[in-house]
Enzyme design. Structure first.
Site, PDB file in Angstrom:
ATOM      1  CG  HIS A 189      -9.179  -3.715  -2.172  1.00 57.25           C
ATOM      2  ND1 HIS A 189      -8.077  -3.653  -2.995  1.00 57.25           N
ATOM      3  CD2 HIS A 189      -8.666  -3.745  -0.916  1.00 57.25           C
ATOM      4  CE1 HIS A 189      -6.974  -3.666  -2.289  1.00 57.25           C
ATOM      5  NE2 HIS A 189      -7.308  -3.730  -1.006  1.00 57.25           N
TER       6      HIS A 189
ATOM      7  CG  HIS B  62      -5.809  -0.326   2.705  1.00 59.38           C
ATOM      8  ND1 HIS B  62      -7.003  -0.183   2.039  1.00 59.38           N
ATOM      9  CD2 HIS B  62      -5.293  -1.517   2.279  1.00 59.38           C
ATOM     10  CE1 HIS B  62      -7.203  -1.225   1.254  1.00 59.38           C
ATOM     11  NE2 HIS B  62      -6.178  -2.053   1.389  1.00 59.38           N
TER      12      HIS B  62
ATOM     13  CG  HIS C 132      -8.817  -5.452   3.238  1.00 59.72           C
ATOM     14  ND1 HIS C 132      -8.124  -6.582   2.872  1.00 59.72           N
ATOM     15  CD2 HIS C 132      -8.201  -4.420   2.609  1.00 59.72           C
ATOM     16  CE1 HIS C 132      -7.127  -6.244   2.060  1.00 59.72           C
ATOM     17  NE2 HIS C 132      -7.145  -4.934   1.885  1.00 59.72           N
TER      18      HIS C 132
ATOM     19  CB  CYS D   3      -0.907   0.032   1.234  1.00 63.14           C
ATOM     20  SG  CYS D   3      -1.828  -1.480   1.503  1.00 63.14           S
TER      21      CYS D   3
ATOM     22  CD  GLU E 174     -24.790  14.859  15.197  1.00 64.14           C
ATOM     23  OE1 GLU E 174     -25.673  15.380  14.492  1.00 64.14           O
ATOM     24  OE2 GLU E 174     -24.085  15.504  16.006  1.00 64.14           O
TER      25      GLU E 174
HETATM   26  C1  LIG Z   1      -5.364 -10.565   1.695  1.00 60.94           C
HETATM   27  S1  LIG Z   1      -4.528  -9.078   1.588  1.00 60.94           S
HETATM   28  C2  LIG Z   1      -4.338  -8.713  -0.139  1.00 60.94           C
HETATM   29  C3  LIG Z   1      -3.496  -7.509  -0.416  1.00 60.94           C
HETATM   30  C4  LIG Z   1      -4.104  -6.237   0.111  1.00 60.94           C
HETATM   31  O1  LIG Z   1      -5.232  -5.888  -0.206  1.00 60.94           O
HETATM   32  C5  LIG Z   1      -3.387  -5.405   1.034  1.00 60.94           C
HETATM   33  O2  LIG Z   1      -3.926  -4.431   1.571  1.00 60.94           O
HETATM   34  C6  LIG Z   1      -1.955  -5.757   1.262  1.00 60.94           C
HETATM   35  O3  LIG Z   1      -1.339  -4.985   2.194  1.00 60.94           O
HETATM   36  P1  LIG Z   1       0.137  -5.323   2.674  1.00 60.94           P
HETATM   37  O4  LIG Z   1       0.396  -4.216   3.666  1.00 60.94           O
HETATM   38  O5  LIG Z   1       0.105  -6.675   3.358  1.00 60.94           O
HETATM   39  O6  LIG Z   1       1.068  -5.309   1.516  1.00 60.94           O
HETATM   40 ZN   LIG Z   2      -5.862  -3.894   0.539  1.00 62.69          ZN
END
Ligand SMILES: CSCCC(=O)C(=O)COP(=O)(O)O
Ligand SMILES: [Zn+2]
Length: 244
Positions: free
Chosen positions: A204, A122, A124, A104, A148
């Site tokens: 994602h 970031h 998920h 990332c 709110e």
């Molecule tokens: C199952 S994680 C797939 C890769 C991804 O979406 C991600 O955010 C990877 O982050 P990383 O810091 O592990 O490189």
């Molecule tokens: Zn990711």
């Protein structure tokens, strides 16, 4: 790749008794985010920029088990966006073999360079992912008003807080096979939507930034709440915008 510091100097960049040190914070916050379902299965994470240094977790590791000694440190000043595998400068590479910095990294860099953010998260979160699934395939953004929790979100992620009467709009970009390939489409969405505090990635997750790690965290919490309630509203066939 270059690294000009001695081993002792590199260790001093991440070993600290201060709980507010970025290397300690990333480890602690990833444990908290794991409990929320934001960084399970190794994905997701947080990067913190402090002054001229950027602190990053390793890629592909259990994020809830990261220790400060696993943290990478890169100088913020790079000749180009630091993509994994391409030329970039490091201040510290962990001595544990086989670690590479988060995939990332170039996406976090977008937040640091384009919004002068101090931190980028970031997740998920399934709330974010489900929200993108409930939007038509060609939808460019998610909009919501009269909630709110909108008041906990800043214009562009780093400006003044929104009012209850503002409509929040967050772009949705398509996912790619490799995380770093999102770099250009994320940057383009940030250009097109300068007031957006985050970027949703279809199927994602989401990238959220702030002036500080505290603001990035609270905005991530407000947005995750809004994503969750928006999913429920869409399933209940309630309009997201307006005061019905
Ligand atoms: C199952 S994680 C797939 C890769 C991804 O979406 C991600 O955010 C990877 O982050 P990383 O810091 O592990 O490189
Ligand atoms: Zn990711």
């Amino acid at each position: 790749m270059s690294n000009k510091l001695t081993h002792e100097e590199q260790e001093a960049l991440v070993i600290s008794d201060d709980p507010e040190h970025p290397a300690n914070l990333i480890s602690e916050l990833c444990r908290e985010f794991y409990k929320l379902g934001w960084v399970t299965g190794t994905g997701g994470g947080i990067s913190i920029r402090q002054g001229e240094n950027v602190y990053l977790a390793p890629s592909g590791v259990q994020k809830e088990r990261i220790k400060p000694e696993h943290i990478f440190v890169l100088p913020f000043a790079q000749s180009s966006v630091p993509k994994p595998g391409s030329k970039r400068d490091f201040l510290r590479i962990p001595s544990k073999k086989g670690l590479s910095e988060s995939q990332c990294t170039p996406l976090f860099w977008n937040a640091f360079t384009m919004r002068e953010a101090g931190a980028c998260i970031h997740t998920h979160s399934q709330h974010a992912v489900m929200l993108t699934l409930l939007h038509p395939r060609d939808a460019q953004s998610f909009k919501i008003s009269h909630q709110e929790m909108i008041k906990g979100v800043r214009i562009g992620g780093v400006g003044k807080t929104l009012s209850f009467f503002n409509t929040l709009e967050i772009p949705i970009i398509d996912n790619t096979a490799v995380e770093e390939d999102l770099t250009e489409s994320m940057a383009a969405a940030m250009e097109k939507y300068p007031d957006a505090p985050a970027i949703l990635v279809r199927r994602h997750g989401v990238y959220v930034w702030g002036n500080t790690w505290e603001q990035a965290k609270t905005q991530s919490e407000c947005l995750d709440y809004l994503f969750e309630i928006a999913v429920k509203m869409l399933l209940a066939k309630l309009p997201l915008v307006g005061d019905n």
